[in-house]
Design a protein around this motif. Structure first.
Motif, short mmCIF file in Angstrom:
data_model
loop_
_atom_site.label_atom_id
_atom_site.label_comp_id
_atom_site.label_asym_id
_atom_site.label_seq_id
_atom_site.Cartn_x
_atom_site.Cartn_y
_atom_site.Cartn_z
N VAL A 176 -1.54 -8.45 11.93
CA VAL A 176 -2.09 -7.57 12.97
C VAL A 176 -3.59 -7.40 12.79
O VAL A 176 -4.37 -7.49 13.75
CB VAL A 176 -1.38 -6.20 12.95
CG1 VAL A 176 -2.14 -5.20 13.82
CG2 VAL A 176 0.05 -6.33 13.43
N LEU A 177 -4.00 -7.17 11.55
CA LEU A 177 -5.43 -6.95 11.29
C LEU A 177 -6.25 -8.17 11.71
O LEU A 177 -7.31 -8.04 12.32
CB LEU A 177 -5.63 -6.63 9.80
CG LEU A 177 -6.96 -5.97 9.44
CD1 LEU A 177 -7.17 -4.67 10.20
CD2 LEU A 177 -7.03 -5.69 7.94
N VAL A 237 -6.46 -8.08 15.43
CA VAL A 237 -7.37 -7.03 15.88
C VAL A 237 -8.81 -7.47 15.64
O VAL A 237 -9.69 -7.29 16.50
CB VAL A 237 -7.04 -5.70 15.16
CG1 VAL A 237 -8.19 -4.69 15.32
CG2 VAL A 237 -5.74 -5.11 15.69
N GLN A 238 -9.05 -8.06 14.49
CA GLN A 238 -10.41 -8.52 14.19
C GLN A 238 -10.83 -9.63 15.15
O GLN A 238 -12.01 -9.84 15.40
CB GLN A 238 -10.52 -8.97 12.74
CG GLN A 238 -10.61 -7.75 11.80
CD GLN A 238 -10.32 -8.08 10.36
OE1 GLN A 238 -9.73 -9.11 10.04
NE2 GLN A 238 -10.73 -7.19 9.46
N ILE A 297 -4.25 -3.21 20.40
CA ILE A 297 -3.10 -2.81 19.60
C ILE A 297 -1.85 -2.55 20.45
O ILE A 297 -0.74 -2.55 19.92
CB ILE A 297 -3.39 -1.53 18.75
CG1 ILE A 297 -4.00 -0.45 19.62
CG2 ILE A 297 -4.26 -1.87 17.56
CD1 ILE A 297 -4.10 0.91 18.94
N TYR A 334 1.05 -3.53 17.88
CA TYR A 334 1.24 -2.69 16.69
C TYR A 334 1.73 -1.34 17.13
O TYR A 334 0.93 -0.50 17.52
CB TYR A 334 -0.10 -2.59 15.94
CG TYR A 334 -0.02 -1.83 14.65
CD1 TYR A 334 0.79 -2.27 13.61
CD2 TYR A 334 -0.79 -0.68 14.47
CE1 TYR A 334 0.85 -1.56 12.41
CE2 TYR A 334 -0.74 0.02 13.27
CZ TYR A 334 0.09 -0.42 12.24
OH TYR A 334 0.12 0.27 11.06
N PRO A 335 3.06 -1.10 17.18
CA PRO A 335 4.11 -2.03 16.76
C PRO A 335 4.29 -3.15 17.79
O PRO A 335 3.81 -3.05 18.91
CB PRO A 335 5.36 -1.14 16.69
CG PRO A 335 5.09 -0.05 17.68
CD PRO A 335 3.60 0.18 17.63
N CYS A 336 4.99 -4.13 17.36
CA CYS A 336 5.10 -5.36 18.15
C CYS A 336 6.19 -5.20 19.21
O CYS A 336 7.38 -5.19 18.90
CB CYS A 336 5.46 -6.50 17.20
SG CYS A 336 5.35 -8.10 18.00
N GLU A 349 1.23 -6.45 8.84
CA GLU A 349 -0.03 -5.73 9.02
C GLU A 349 -1.23 -6.64 8.76
O GLU A 349 -2.28 -6.50 9.40
CB GLU A 349 -0.07 -4.47 8.16
CG GLU A 349 1.02 -3.48 8.57
CD GLU A 349 0.69 -2.02 8.29
OE1 GLU A 349 -0.24 -1.76 7.50
OE2 GLU A 349 1.37 -1.15 8.87
N THR A 364 5.46 5.18 5.12
CA THR A 364 6.15 4.93 6.39
C THR A 364 7.60 4.54 6.16
O THR A 364 8.51 5.02 6.85
CB THR A 364 5.41 3.81 7.17
OG1 THR A 364 4.09 4.27 7.44
CG2 THR A 364 6.13 3.49 8.47
N SER A 376 0.83 -1.21 0.00
CA SER A 376 0.00 0.00 0.00
C SER A 376 0.86 1.25 0.00
O SER A 376 2.02 1.24 0.43
CB SER A 376 -0.89 0.01 1.24
OG SER A 376 -0.09 0.20 2.39
N THR A 377 0.28 2.35 -0.46
CA THR A 377 0.98 3.63 -0.40
C THR A 377 1.26 4.02 1.05
O THR A 377 2.26 4.68 1.33
CB THR A 377 0.16 4.74 -1.09
OG1 THR A 377 -1.13 4.81 -0.50
CG2 THR A 377 0.06 4.50 -2.58
N ALA A 378 0.40 3.60 1.96
CA ALA A 378 0.63 3.92 3.37
C ALA A 378 1.93 3.28 3.85
O ALA A 378 2.74 3.92 4.55
CB ALA A 378 -0.56 3.45 4.21
N SER A 379 2.15 2.01 3.50
CA SER A 379 3.40 1.35 3.92
C SER A 379 4.61 2.04 3.30
O SER A 379 5.64 2.24 3.96
CB SER A 379 3.40 -0.12 3.49
OG SER A 379 2.38 -0.81 4.17
#
Lengths: 241, 241, 241, 241, 241, 241
Positions: free
Chosen positions: B207-208, B211-212, B217, B221-223, B204, B24, B18-21
């Protein structure tokens, strides 16, 4: 902080009224600036967002205070906000209307939804916005924005009065969101606004029916003719409203 | 100009991140300003846009230099850009963030797609935007805008470094676009960013899932908790990631 | 005021042409500023909006002149505009590009649609925008905005020349709206623009077919090669255009 | 690049005419967009700035390319621009209208003045603006801005066509600046504009005298009455203009 | 809160250095965003403003909470801020960059000056700005604005971290203001920045002398030629710097 | 149109009060939006501008309607406005806050001054601004702008209600301008505002004296302590106010 607790009656009423009606009811009371400017739903939702405000305040990020490692801190206010916003409340983020970076992303907002929040409102950006849009929980933001919040925002404190989209939001204020956007109702007015708007919605449903049947709005909306008043009374009885 | 050639391995990796990753990963390297501000997808696409930048620079149009007849010139830079952008590359237009007129329309962008381009990004407007939206090729713009580019923009030169949405874009830079928008990766970082982000995406996804499943978190997240680290190692093995 | 009456022939032609073509045809005549800036369709429509402009001018609201009770006045210009805009015309609102409050809501716009208007264009906000989006009648606005118009706007007069999205709109001007937005055609040009653009659309359909078949745009668009000219003549005959 | 060389006759004429007159003369020729938007004099000057444009183009700064050490490079385009702008010319900087950082400071601009430049125009910021204001050489900018240009701007190339304040500036164009701001005259028009405006200034001086003596502007400005025409002819003779 | 106390040595040094030098020194340390954007001096001052930040945070005014009578409350944060800002400190107001109303007026700022404050900085407006400009104490604001702060701003809390002109300001940070505007120096860097910039100012004074004597900037600024280095050492000795 | 005529008593009072006081007095009456946003004095004036509003409305210029020859028409609204604005009144121009072109220049404004107008206010630009600044008559504008009004503005009608700087201005409204900018007083409030503010100014002069003598503002401004009240009564007697 407020002692006000949103009752399930008021919540249920607010779920059935529009932000437009709330804006008018607040306008009548001299409150002209309760619409969160510049935010839109991440994705359309069938249900109206209703919940009290739990706030998170960002200030501009200073580079030396905001390396990527800050998130390792269990007390980081953004993380704490997501983990402590009460179920049924709305997380409201003051991102100073700066959407060049995100104020949150889909993992955090998913966690917020899982924890039972009623919604989230930010006047900044969200990253991974499509992931947020797939949640059932309503979310409002300025626009999608991939950069991490650390780029421009430092999460500073929780549950203080903030600005969101040029509106003052006090912790506990009642946030209502629909397709038009988000209204902020001060706690001391929430019950009476919910009641008054329930009547307004009923009347507007009647008016819309009349308009769709070909009626002119003059004398009908607002209702200044007695015949319309009578007709409306009948309509209410017939429709149980 | 760059000698860098985007390998199919890196391209394939970037297609899945993703652009988000990317934002970062670039932020960690001190690059805080690689997100093209103010552009959105013309229409949602299933696939991520990945390709090297081929640039077109516009300056403000002076009326006497930009009558409608300039397009009869086979060397007009806008036309040339569309006909020479290499297959697999992304045409990036510097429209000075002025979307009061178009920087291109559906016929040109259709031609670009037919020629095998990987996408198009403009910080100005597009005309006939619905036609562009129907193409398989991803397109990013500020907003729809009916006026011809000649109204405000003169296409001046090709494949020089430009500004696009307040980001420096050098010819050959790797453009990646998804639902959030578009990131610009400098060539010397493209391979390592692709590699690093592949790991981030894997984590991620894990993580998702957590979370689900109801996990907090904090520590995840972060671990920062060992148990999550162990769990993630298991997850990777189970999922082959 | 204008004597011009939009003929059904011209209306029909305009229904089949794009705002992009109109922008180009007006540009050729030295009119560079006829695209209403900053407005978008409330919802996508299959059909193009075409109709003459019936205008409503707002000025900033002074609080003492704009209590909620003003709507009880049967002569309130906003209400009168909705009830007097002729069938087949487009109501054009000058909201001074200020969308922090609505310039109309779904009940009024529904009434307008029921009365047979061809559309509505405002450079301000609309409230209950989803309701407006469900109508068949096209509507263009800056964005959804819950606050009543009284918050910021006073409806002042009807059918005077106005500004809408930085364009001059004279009563009677021909408004055309599609997915890109809205163009304003001066009355004295409407018929010839409709005619000229019909030809342009025909040619662009041909060009698009050629491009989709792999043809280069150089020499084709615009058409500077004789072979393309010949091909186009054939195409016109074959397709009856 | 242009071959045009500003003659001393034209320079002298332009020194005595206003940017307002030039704007009108260009408007008559269909050039409506030659006023550099958003720039002001750093300090008021008695003399009008006149000179041909020598341009410097900035793009957004990428952090890894713009450490403070880049200025040690003798070929840095900003430094080179200052050292190569010809005497009597005007250095024009395209700072993308972003004044959050400087595009130059007082040391460089002092050097530019010492080298005999006729002025400097930037649509970005200047640092140490008071120092620049103390020079005899006219300087135009958006506003004072302390941050070094490296913060937001990378000087990229010299003497290419650029945008400055939303106007196209081609190397060699004639820049004229007074208290209102800066106009850009295309080379092929410079001599005739200088001539025409000399006449306009003469007439406006006459008009101002008449107005100050109590004359109405109707029929005088513009001159549509024969008696004013006659009076003006007399005035010219008397004043040798 | 910070324990840092600005020493008289550092204060004296900062009085003799420019905001431009400070910006460069902070840039070298990775702090790129410490210039308060969008504020100007109310009137030019001979002396540089130096002092630690004492902050006042405004949020948007809700009408029912902000009648004119609130100022009768001796605890009103705006009044308290003016009466408690320590002598030698700078009052920094976060007015959310909204200058449509004042954040203070001349009576309050006169009181602040009388109490010995070193200055005031607001990213909002000031009313009675000419009165403020006549004070010896430096004042920075966005622009003059007659409306009382109650119109748009509610003074909420004192000495919390705030945003001012898009910069994070922590209580105790060192504010320095000159003709270019205002820089914010984090406490832990204030002493070393003051020291480093003292050297930079000395070198720049030397450079300016050289430039005024006709020297080229290449090799001189920055200093990459040994001869300039030697010359500078001599200059320092001669001038005792 | 209004029948209100500004008396010389009220005019004289308003000449001695500030726009800040007027803003507060109007705020107390629920009028929060009477400050013309975004305009500044062309040059500082010793005397306060006071006069009733005579309005001129501009709409966007359509090129074919606004060649340079339109000014030959003796009925051109801009010229007519300048020649018919009554002595002692203020010409108020609605330029839609667009200062990319002028709304007037020095010849016209000189004529206006010669005709005895009390001032001019435009939310657009002025050309030849220095010439306007040299007049005794106060003038307010957004900024200097060389392009003729025909470039962007068509003068349309005279003495209709307009928007100026986001404020509603009705013909006859009382305009007051000082260093902070311009306030608009509705006619029905002008006399009482003048009276009330005269008292406010007297009290603020007293307060300023006290503050300059070292008094705290708490209890003094506003006056909540009896001793200050007594002191003020004495001060008034001593100073005849």
């Amino acid at each position: 902080m407020t002692d006000y607790v949103l009752s399930s009656e008021t919540r249920d009423k607010l779920k059935r009224i529009s932000t437009a009606s709330i804006a008018t009811a607040l306008f009548k009371r001299g409150l002209r600036n309760q619409f969160v400017q510049g935010v839109v739903p991440v994705s359309p939702k069938a249900e109206t967002m209703v919940g009290q405000a739990f706030t998170l305040r960002y200030i501009p990020a200073r580079e030396d205070r905001n390396p990527i490692t800050v998130f390792r801190n269990a007390d980081h206010p953004q993380r704490v906000a997501v983990e402590t916003c009460p179920p049924g409340w709305v997380l409201v983020m003051d991102g100073r209307k700066d959407s060049r970076a995100a104020t949150a992303g889909s993992i955090l907002i998913t966690r917020l939804a899982l924890r039972g929040a009623a919604g989230v409102v930010s006047d900044g950006g969200f990253r991974d916005a499509q992931g947020i849009g797939r949640l059932d929980m309503p979310a409002y933001y300025a626009r999608p924005s991939a950069p991490t919040n650390l780029t421009l925002h430092e999460a500073l404190d929780i549950n203080v009065p903030v600005a969101c989209g040029d509106v003052a939001v006090f912790p506990g204020d009642v946030m209502v969101g629909d397709g038009d956007g988000v209204m902020v109702i001060p706690t001391h007015l929430a019950d009476e606004i919910a009641e008054e708007c329930t009547g307004m919605e009923s009347f507007e449903d009647f008016v819309l029916e009349q308009v769709q049947a070909g009626e002119s709005i003059i004398g009908l909306y607002p209702c200044t003719k007695e015949e319309h008043q009578t007709k409306y009374e009948d309509w209410r009885k017939r429709n149980g409203r």
